[in-house]
Design a protein around this motif. Structure first.
Motif, PDB file in Angstrom:
ATOM      1  N   ASP A 164      18.574 -22.863 -24.749  1.00 51.80           N
ATOM      2  CA  ASP A 164      18.432 -24.110 -24.000  1.00 51.80           C
ATOM      3  C   ASP A 164      16.966 -24.523 -23.834  1.00 51.80           C
ATOM      4  OD1 ASP A 164      18.601 -21.706 -22.253  1.00 51.80           O
ATOM      5  OD2 ASP A 164      17.926 -23.128 -20.735  1.00 51.80           O
ATOM      6  N   MET A 165      16.024 -23.619 -24.143  1.00 56.18           N
ATOM      7  CA  MET A 165      14.596 -23.938 -24.042  1.00 56.18           C
ATOM      8  C   MET A 165      14.067 -24.660 -25.286  1.00 56.18           C
ATOM      9  SD  MET A 165      13.099 -20.360 -22.555  1.00 56.18           S
ATOM     10  CE  MET A 165      13.635 -19.618 -21.012  1.00 56.18           C
ATOM     11  N   ILE A 166      14.861 -24.637 -26.357  1.00 56.21           N
ATOM     12  CA  ILE A 166      14.431 -25.171 -27.643  1.00 56.21           C
ATOM     13  C   ILE A 166      14.873 -26.631 -27.786  1.00 56.21           C
ATOM     14  CG2 ILE A 166      14.553 -24.844 -30.149  1.00 56.21           C
ATOM     15  CD1 ILE A 166      13.181 -22.555 -28.631  1.00 56.21           C
ATOM     16  N   PRO A 167      14.003 -27.542 -28.280  1.00 57.61           N
ATOM     17  CA  PRO A 167      12.664 -27.271 -28.801  1.00 57.61           C
ATOM     18  C   PRO A 167      11.538 -27.495 -27.781  1.00 57.61           C
ATOM     19  CG  PRO A 167      13.281 -29.484 -29.410  1.00 57.61           C
ATOM     20  CD  PRO A 167      14.429 -28.926 -28.592  1.00 57.61           C
ATOM     21  N   ASP A 168      11.903 -27.867 -26.542  1.00 56.42           N
ATOM     22  CA  ASP A 168      10.880 -28.299 -25.583  1.00 56.42           C
ATOM     23  C   ASP A 168       9.772 -27.268 -25.373  1.00 56.42           C
ATOM     24  OD1 ASP A 168      12.223 -30.645 -25.314  1.00 56.42           O
ATOM     25  OD2 ASP A 168      13.178 -30.156 -23.408  1.00 56.42           O
ATOM     26  N   ILE A 169      10.142 -25.975 -25.294  1.00 55.98           N
ATOM     27  CA  ILE A 169       9.133 -24.947 -25.017  1.00 55.98           C
ATOM     28  C   ILE A 169       8.139 -24.801 -26.175  1.00 55.98           C
ATOM     29  CG2 ILE A 169      10.438 -23.016 -25.974  1.00 55.98           C
ATOM     30  CD1 ILE A 169       9.450 -21.351 -23.575  1.00 55.98           C
ATOM     31  N   LEU A 170       8.579 -25.220 -27.367  1.00 57.80           N
ATOM     32  CA  LEU A 170       7.723 -25.087 -28.544  1.00 57.80           C
ATOM     33  C   LEU A 170       6.771 -26.272 -28.732  1.00 57.80           C
ATOM     34  CD1 LEU A 170      10.353 -23.848 -31.189  1.00 57.80           C
ATOM     35  CD2 LEU A 170       8.969 -22.472 -29.621  1.00 57.80           C
ATOM     36  N   LYS A 171       7.125 -27.417 -28.224  1.00 57.37           N
ATOM     37  CA  LYS A 171       6.397 -28.645 -28.535  1.00 57.37           C
ATOM     38  C   LYS A 171       4.889 -28.586 -28.284  1.00 57.37           C
ATOM     39  CE  LYS A 171      10.230 -31.913 -28.126  1.00 57.37           C
ATOM     40  NZ  LYS A 171      10.799 -33.056 -27.363  1.00 57.37           N
ATOM     41  N   PRO A 172       4.417 -28.007 -27.178  1.00 56.72           N
ATOM     42  CA  PRO A 172       2.959 -28.017 -26.934  1.00 56.72           C
ATOM     43  C   PRO A 172       2.175 -27.020 -27.792  1.00 56.72           C
ATOM     44  CG  PRO A 172       4.221 -27.639 -24.892  1.00 56.72           C
ATOM     45  CD  PRO A 172       5.133 -27.406 -26.041  1.00 56.72           C
ATOM     46  N   LEU A 173       2.874 -26.111 -28.470  1.00 56.39           N
ATOM     47  CA  LEU A 173       2.186 -25.044 -29.197  1.00 56.39           C
ATOM     48  C   LEU A 173       1.501 -25.554 -30.455  1.00 56.39           C
ATOM     49  CD1 LEU A 173       4.865 -22.193 -29.002  1.00 56.39           C
ATOM     50  CD2 LEU A 173       2.969 -22.649 -27.444  1.00 56.39           C
ATOM     51  N   SER A 174       0.414 -24.890 -30.810  1.00 52.06           N
ATOM     52  CA  SER A 174      -0.303 -25.206 -32.050  1.00 52.06           C
ATOM     53  C   SER A 174       0.566 -24.890 -33.253  1.00 52.06           C
ATOM     54  CB  SER A 174      -1.601 -24.405 -32.116  1.00 52.06           C
ATOM     55  OG  SER A 174      -2.161 -24.470 -33.415  1.00 52.06           O
ATOM     56  N   ILE A 175       0.400 -25.643 -34.319  1.00 48.77           N
ATOM     57  CA  ILE A 175       1.178 -25.395 -35.540  1.00 48.77           C
ATOM     58  C   ILE A 175       0.857 -24.034 -36.153  1.00 48.77           C
ATOM     59  CG2 ILE A 175       1.561 -27.803 -36.149  1.00 48.77           C
ATOM     60  CD1 ILE A 175      -0.843 -27.610 -38.025  1.00 48.77           C
ATOM     61  N   LYS A 176      -0.300 -23.457 -35.803  1.00 51.87           N
ATOM     62  CA  LYS A 176      -0.640 -22.144 -36.365  1.00 51.87           C
ATOM     63  C   LYS A 176       0.264 -21.035 -35.814  1.00 51.87           C
ATOM     64  CE  LYS A 176      -4.438 -21.187 -33.122  1.00 51.87           C
ATOM     65  NZ  LYS A 176      -5.901 -21.042 -33.007  1.00 51.87           N
ATOM     66  N   LYS A 177       1.040 -21.344 -34.770  1.00 50.60           N
ATOM     67  CA  LYS A 177       1.989 -20.379 -34.221  1.00 50.60           C
ATOM     68  C   LYS A 177       3.251 -20.263 -35.079  1.00 50.60           C
ATOM     69  CE  LYS A 177       0.053 -19.209 -30.206  1.00 50.60           C
ATOM     70  NZ  LYS A 177      -0.243 -17.803 -29.839  1.00 50.60           N
ATOM     71  N   VAL A 178       3.409 -21.171 -36.030  1.00 52.56           N
ATOM     72  CA  VAL A 178       4.623 -21.187 -36.852  1.00 52.56           C
ATOM     73  C   VAL A 178       4.459 -20.251 -38.038  1.00 52.56           C
ATOM     74  CG1 VAL A 178       6.208 -22.615 -38.198  1.00 52.56           C
ATOM     75  CG2 VAL A 178       5.086 -23.565 -36.169  1.00 52.56           C
ATOM     76  N   TYR A 179       5.346 -19.263 -38.134  1.00 54.91           N
ATOM     77  CA  TYR A 179       5.317 -18.322 -39.247  1.00 54.91           C
ATOM     78  C   TYR A 179       5.464 -19.100 -40.550  1.00 54.91           C
ATOM     79  CZ  TYR A 179       6.650 -14.452 -42.286  1.00 54.91           C
ATOM     80  OH  TYR A 179       6.706 -13.548 -43.311  1.00 54.91           O
ATOM     81  N   GLY A 180       4.517 -18.901 -41.470  1.00 54.88           N
ATOM     82  CA  GLY A 180       4.549 -19.610 -42.747  1.00 54.88           C
ATOM     83  C   GLY A 180       3.452 -20.645 -42.881  1.00 54.88           C
ATOM     84  N   ILE A 181       2.798 -20.960 -41.759  1.00 55.85           N
ATOM     85  CA  ILE A 181       1.682 -21.909 -41.803  1.00 55.85           C
ATOM     86  C   ILE A 181       0.376 -21.126 -41.682  1.00 55.85           C
ATOM     87  CG2 ILE A 181       0.549 -23.872 -40.678  1.00 55.85           C
ATOM     88  CD1 ILE A 181       3.236 -24.905 -39.849  1.00 55.85           C
ATOM     89  N   GLY A 182      -0.337 -21.010 -42.784  1.00 55.85           N
ATOM     90  CA  GLY A 182      -1.617 -20.310 -42.809  1.00 55.85           C
ATOM     91  C   GLY A 182      -2.774 -21.246 -42.511  1.00 55.85           C
ATOM     92  N   LYS A 183      -3.984 -20.720 -42.638  1.00 55.82           N
ATOM     93  CA  LYS A 183      -5.177 -21.506 -42.293  1.00 55.82           C
ATOM     94  C   LYS A 183      -5.338 -22.733 -43.178  1.00 55.82           C
ATOM     95  CE  LYS A 183      -7.894 -17.806 -40.172  1.00 55.82           C
ATOM     96  NZ  LYS A 183      -9.152 -17.017 -40.214  1.00 55.82           N
ATOM     97  N   LYS A 184      -5.062 -22.574 -44.472  1.00 52.87           N
ATOM     98  CA  LYS A 184      -5.212 -23.717 -45.379  1.00 52.87           C
ATOM     99  C   LYS A 184      -4.206 -24.815 -45.074  1.00 52.87           C
ATOM    100  CE  LYS A 184      -7.216 -21.179 -49.279  1.00 52.87           C
ATOM    101  NZ  LYS A 184      -7.037 -20.762 -50.692  1.00 52.87           N
ATOM    102  N   SER A 185      -2.960 -24.406 -44.829  1.00 51.29           N
ATOM    103  CA  SER A 185      -1.922 -25.390 -44.498  1.00 51.29           C
ATOM    104  C   SER A 185      -2.213 -26.055 -43.161  1.00 51.29           C
ATOM    105  CB  SER A 185      -0.548 -24.722 -44.457  1.00 51.29           C
ATOM    106  OG  SER A 185      -0.197 -24.217 -45.716  1.00 51.29           O
ATOM    107  N   GLU A 186      -2.708 -25.256 -42.207  1.00 51.53           N
ATOM    108  CA  GLU A 186      -3.060 -25.809 -40.894  1.00 51.53           C
ATOM    109  C   GLU A 186      -4.121 -26.896 -41.042  1.00 51.53           C
ATOM    110  OE1 GLU A 186      -5.012 -24.428 -36.600  1.00 51.53           O
ATOM    111  OE2 GLU A 186      -4.928 -23.019 -38.284  1.00 51.53           O
ATOM    112  N   LYS A 187      -5.130 -26.618 -41.854  1.00 51.63           N
ATOM    113  CA  LYS A 187      -6.204 -27.591 -42.055  1.00 51.63           C
ATOM    114  C   LYS A 187      -5.688 -28.862 -42.721  1.00 51.63           C
ATOM    115  CE  LYS A 187     -10.916 -27.980 -43.850  1.00 51.63           C
ATOM    116  NZ  LYS A 187     -12.009 -27.281 -44.579  1.00 51.63           N
TER     117      LYS A 187
END
Length: 355
Positions: A164-187
């Motif tokens: 029930d926390m999803i996706p609201d609890i995730l929304k403020p987080l940086s995209i770098k917290k997502v498994y699969g997104i590395g530094k190059k993709s983040e940039k």
């Protein structure tokens, strides 16, 4: 029925072991590795992290950021010893344990009678009682969210993420917290105005697939709370290796050969302890301008003898062009099999007699 997944992560593991073994280091900025100007930080205590020190940072930079930091040598044998004690605690609960590293694992506790939060507190108490260390724990209904949760309140934290926390609890987080997104993709994402998971949620699946390729579908699902990966207790280690940053840059192959011999002996011991054989040997070098190069050789037989590993490493080293000075040398073996296979020697008897 939703699964019950726990992700466990020992806090600043190497540094915490050093502080436990030497109480005079408690509360102080301990930096493991990087003790020489040419060395690299392996990890550090939270006290050192407040100064901006982090793993993989060059030692000279760590000293600038944290002048009062206490540098200690890396003791891999000791960390493995403590890790075994911690993992015994996990296996008391379930066989569904998936090690990710020496200090991190997933546990599937779906079929246990107790609630995951109770199990988590039991783990924390047992780890503290038997090792003196703290551990951060994340709980959720899938692996992605459990791992995300364990990082939420570090150190010594505990976090539960429910559906029930999803996706609201995730929304403020940086995209770098997502498994699969590395530094190059983040940039690349930052360049188009995507900084948070809330921003990422606005992108259509087709765009993510185009952007990330085959991982686009997984990222699209994960930020919406879907991750069907199972906890795999039989996770295999893909390689065993050692490397060192040299005190001085060099082109002297004889000097490099001494390190390869030391590495081969250590790796051979690990192979024997794990009762596995390997047939791919890789030599890694990093030049004085920080360019990394690897060269591998796969043989027809599986081996674990340090002499054979060392001699193959020498062959590889002979093929490396030494036009640039070397600042780092490493040796790795991979492509494993178990001991039940017939162990044939790569070298004939005549060659062995010369070793």
């Amino acid at each position: 029925m939703d699964r019950k997944i726990i992700h466990v992560d020992l806090d600043a593991f190497f540094a915490s072991v050093e502080q436990k073994d030497n109480p005079s280091l408690k509360g102080k900025p301990v930096i493991v590795g990087g003790g020489t100007n040419r060395g690299v930080v392996c990890t550090c205590s939270y006290e050192a992290r407040r100064f901006g020190v982090h793993s993989a940072m060059p030692g000279f930079m760590a000293k600038k950021k944290c002048p009062h930091g206490i540098f200690v040598p890396v003791r891999h044998w000791r960390y493995r010893e403590v890790s075994r004690d911690v993992f015994k605690i996990f296996y008391q609960l379930t066989n569904l344990v998936e090690p990710l590293s020496i200090d991190e694992a997933y546990l599937d506790v779906t079929n246990m009678d107790k609630e995951p939060i109770q199990i988590a507190y039991w783990i924390k108490n047992e780890v503290r009682k038997k090792t003196g260390l703290t551990i951060s724990i994340g709980i959720s209904y899938n692996k992605f969210l459990a791992k995300l949760a364990s990082d939420w309140n570090k150190p010594n934290g505990i976090k539960l993420i429910t559906k029930d926390m999803i996706p609201d609890i995730l929304k403020p987080l940086s995209i770098k917290k997502v498994y699969g997104i590395g530094k190059k993709s983040e940039k690349r994402l930052n360049n188009i105005g995507i900084f948070t998971i809330e921003d990422l949620l606005k992108l259509p699946k087709e765009y993510l697939v185009d952007f990330f390729g085959k991982y686009g579908n997984e990222i699209y699902d994960r930020i919406r709370g879907t991750d069907n990966r199972q906890v795999k207790p039989s996770r295999e280690r893909k390689s065993i290796g050692r490397e060192v940053t040299l005190r001085e840059d060099t082109k002297d192959k004889k000097y490099l050969e001494k390190y390869l011999l030391e590495f081969a002996k250590d790796i051979s011991s690990s192979l024997e302890g794990k009762e596995v054989l390997a047939k791919t040997i890789t030599v890694k070098t990093k030049t004085s301008d920080f360019e990394s190069h690897t060269k591998s050789k796969t043989i027809h037989e599986y081996i674990n003898s340090y002499r054979e590993i060392y001699n193959i490493a020498l062959d590889i080293l002979d093929e490396i062009d030494m036009k640039d000075e070397i600042r780092l040398i490493g040796l790795t073996v991979s492509n494993f099999s178990d001991h039940e296979m017939e162990q044939l020697s790569f070298f004939d008897d005549k060659t062995k007699a010369l070793l």
